[in-house]
Design a protein around this motif. Structure first.
Motif, PDB file in Angstrom:
ATOM      1  N   VAL A 273       1.208  -1.777   0.301  1.00 54.36           N
ATOM      2  CA  VAL A 273      -0.297  -0.440   0.053  1.00 54.36           C
ATOM      3  C   VAL A 273       1.027   1.200  -0.033  1.00 54.36           C
ATOM      4  O   VAL A 273       1.813   1.404   0.717  1.00 54.36           O
ATOM      5  N   ALA A 302      -7.985  -0.250   6.657  1.00 52.86           N
ATOM      6  CA  ALA A 302      -7.652  -0.136   4.930  1.00 52.86           C
ATOM      7  C   ALA A 302      -6.222  -1.077   4.418  1.00 52.86           C
ATOM      8  O   ALA A 302      -6.043  -1.581   2.980  1.00 52.86           O
ATOM      9  N   ALA A 306      -7.548  -3.364   1.560  1.00 58.99           N
ATOM     10  CA  ALA A 306      -7.276  -2.632   0.419  1.00 58.99           C
ATOM     11  C   ALA A 306      -5.927  -2.964   0.207  1.00 58.99           C
ATOM     12  O   ALA A 306      -5.103  -2.221   0.020  1.00 58.99           O
ATOM     13  N   ARG A 309      -3.223  -0.933  -2.331  1.00 55.39           N
ATOM     14  CA  ARG A 309      -4.152   0.247  -2.911  1.00 55.39           C
ATOM     15  C   ARG A 309      -3.748   1.146  -2.617  1.00 55.39           C
ATOM     16  O   ARG A 309      -3.035   0.760  -1.497  1.00 55.39           O
ATOM     17  N   VAL A 311      -3.742   4.605  -0.142  1.00 56.83           N
ATOM     18  CA  VAL A 311      -4.100   4.725   0.873  1.00 56.83           C
ATOM     19  C   VAL A 311      -4.487   6.400   1.451  1.00 56.83           C
ATOM     20  O   VAL A 311      -3.004   6.469   1.147  1.00 56.83           O
ATOM     21  N   ASP A 328      -9.878   5.280   1.338  1.00 56.24           N
ATOM     22  CA  ASP A 328      -9.105   3.455   0.527  1.00 56.24           C
ATOM     23  C   ASP A 328      -9.901   3.649  -1.059  1.00 56.24           C
ATOM     24  O   ASP A 328     -10.763   3.334  -1.008  1.00 56.24           O
ATOM     25  N   LYS A 329      -9.200   2.202  -1.189  1.00 55.51           N
ATOM     26  CA  LYS A 329      -9.637   2.078  -2.966  1.00 55.51           C
ATOM     27  C   LYS A 329     -10.219   0.548  -2.946  1.00 55.51           C
ATOM     28  O   LYS A 329      -9.120  -0.279  -3.833  1.00 55.51           O
ATOM     29  N   GLY A 330      -9.878  -0.309  -2.029  1.00 52.12           N
ATOM     30  CA  GLY A 330     -10.548  -1.917  -1.449  1.00 52.12           C
ATOM     31  C   GLY A 330     -11.848  -2.020  -2.497  1.00 52.12           C
ATOM     32  O   GLY A 330     -12.371  -1.260  -2.590  1.00 52.12           O
ATOM     33  N   GLY A 386     -15.032   1.345  -2.835  1.00 52.30           N
ATOM     34  CA  GLY A 386     -13.249   1.814  -1.819  1.00 52.30           C
ATOM     35  C   GLY A 386     -14.694   2.154  -0.774  1.00 52.30           C
ATOM     36  O   GLY A 386     -16.065   2.205  -0.658  1.00 52.30           O
TER      37      GLY A 386
END
Length: 533
Positions: A273, A302, A306, A309, A311, A328-330, A386
């Motif tokens: 991350v 996060a 995620a 990705r 954060v 986050d883009k989880g 996310g």
């Protein structure tokens, strides 16, 4: 607790007596021919209410356990009931409920001894009523029913009270045993986790090959997971037992978030991350330790959910306050799960999620702390896009004079004379080795009794045995040196209680297990503070 019970009883007395006056007034209006009979009862009841008001004022001004006051209030109540039932006759029969309430109320609020005393007075009151009012003498079976009820109901209440008291004592004993066990287990488990973390940091700085570094990395990662689980369990226990009393301070929000990011650098690297922090110039009034725990738990989530990705952590204005926001883009959280995520052990399960560490306690801890700090926590998430989590309601504060940021950690610690006092051999060795790798000159001691030192900073365990504590050791060195030597206590016990007790002594406190970045940050702060004097 008892004084509150007596005050509550005094308040309830006013409510019940007001209801009784209303009932008698309605009877007088419904039966105008008997109005003259009910008028003395109304007058007496009004006088009773006035006396009860003064009695409540007295109880509020002078709380505590006073037998004669309890006895007086019982006689006060029963005399009013007797007066109403003697003069009211058949129409005053519902007032018997008040007699039963007074009897049970004294038992429930003040114990079985008062229940027995109240029952004796209640029976005497009924005998007096039977003797003074002709109506009751014409209804012997009804009166016998009242006598039996006045005996049986309190007797059954006594049995229930006894069972409740025994169960309560057993629960208290079990809870104390659990608390003692957890406190001891907590201390004993913290020590090896703490020392392993420091030894691992020493290995990381050693000249190792790539394969050895990979093994050290795996050890450190596993230890980080164990440490987080351990802290989560202790946080839940501490919060549920009301042992945290937040003390607010004026904190630079940007610096606090930067410290959290730095402490999670390795965890972010393991998760692949990229941690991004938007600089924040704001200051807030908050408990920094509790806010750090909230952000740390949200950031850990996060990193878990995620991986790979980016954060982002930032601060936004919200009305008159501020909000710390983590994006986050989880995979996101489905709408049906959002109301449940703050519950203990609740985890949103996805396919192949078995490798995600944790117990599902992080968000539960965050929710509990938000209540303590009087802030709000909001989660907005969309599946596949996310999650955004916001800690809002932070109170903005007037800025303090900002100290110059330390840029080179090792250079500031190089040559620093540290007096290290620790009774655990492994922790002493691990801490000493790590400090020496940072360039410090370390004087090690496993006993604080009769200690002398010419150090620049003192690091001491709080519990050094039965003879002397870490704080006493620090006080002795300061007295010997004649100035306030910067000091740090590292403890495996209740950190908030110890931090509060040492606050006036200008002693920093860290809770074991301490990760090396935390220790280095505090040491740099102590060096910086001393350099500004």
């Amino acid at each position: 607790m008892e004084k509150n019970s007596e005050l509550n009883q005094a308040t309830l007395r006013l409510i019940v007596s007001a209801c009784a006056v209303l009932y008698i007034t309605i009877l007088a209006s419904v039966e105008p021919d008997d109005a003259a009979t009910y008028m003395p009862i109304i007058i007496y009841s009004v006088a009773f209410i006035i006396a009860s008001v003064f009695l409540r004022i007295r109880i509020k001004r002078k709380p505590g356990h006073f037998f004669w006051r309890h006895l007086f209030t019982m006689l006060h109540d029963y005399s009013a009931i007797a007066f109403a039932m003697v003069l009211g006759g058949e129409g005053a029969l519902p007032i018997y409920a008040a007699l039963l309430w007074v009897t049970l109320g004294n038992g429930v609020r003040f114990g079985s001894r008062y229940l027995a005393l109240a029952t004796v007075i209640a029976l005497s009151t009924l005998v007096l009523i039977f003797w003074l009012n002709p109506f009751w003498r014409t209804q012997p079976y009804m009166f016998l029913m009242l006598i039996v009820t006045t005996i049986v109901v309190p007797a059954y209440a006594h049995v229930l009270l006894k069972r409740t008291r025994i169960a309560s004592e057993e629960a208290i004993t079990a809870n104390l045993e659990k608390s003692r066990f957890l406190a001891q287990a907590s201390h004993d488990l913290r020590q090896p986790i703490h020392s392993i973390g420091l030894f691992t940091a020493c290995l990381r700085d050693a000249r190792l090959g790539l394969e050895e570094l990979r093994l050290v990395d795996n050890i450190d990662r596993s230890l980080h997971t164990v440490s987080q689980l351990f802290r989560s369990i202790l946080d839940i226990y501490t919060l549920d037992h009301g042992k945290l009393v937040p003390q607010t301070d004026t904190v630079h929000l940007g610096t606090l978030l930067q410290d959290i990011v730095e402490q999670n650098t390795e965890a972010a690297r393991w998760a692949g991350v990229e941690l991004r922090l938007r600089a924040s110039p704001y200051w807030v009034n908050v408990n920094p330790g509790l806010l750090t725990t909230m952000v740390q738990n949200l950031l850990s989530n996060a990193l878990k959910y995620a991986p790979g990705r980016p954060v982002l952590i930032g601060v936004r204005r919200q009305g008159a306050g501020l909000a710390v926001v983590i994006y986050d883009k989880g995979r996101g959280i489905a709408a049906e799960h959002l109301p449940e995520v703050f519950k203990e052990f609740y985890r949103v399960r996805h396919v192949r999620d078995k490798d995600v560490e944790g117990l599902g306690l992080g968000l539960s801890i965050v929710k509990r702390i938000s209540r303590l700090l009087n802030v709000d926590i909001h989660i907005h998430s969309r599946v596949g896009q996310g999650t955004k989590v916001a800690i809002s309601g932070l109170e903005q504060a007037i800025p303090k004079v900002m100290a110059r940021k330390v840029t080179t950690a090792h250079s500031r610690l190089n040559g620093l004379r540290v007096c290290l006092v620790e009774d655990d051999t492994n922790v002493l060795m691990a801490t000493s080795t790590l400090l020496e790798k940072w360039g410090c000159q370390v004087q090690t001691h496993n006993d604080g009794e009769g200690l002398t030192s010419n150090c620049d900073i003192i690091i001491a365990d709080f519990d050094l045995g039965t003879k002397v504590s870490g704080s006493e050791c620090i006080a002795a060195i300061r007295e010997q040196r004649g100035w306030e030597v910067p000091a740090l206590v590292i403890t495996g016990h209740q950190v908030e209680r110890i931090r509060e007790s040492l606050q006036s002594l200008q002693i920093s406190v860290l809770a074991k297990p301490v990760r090396p970045p935390e220790l280095r940050t505090v040491l740099l702060e102590l060096v910086k503070t001393e350099g500004q004097r």
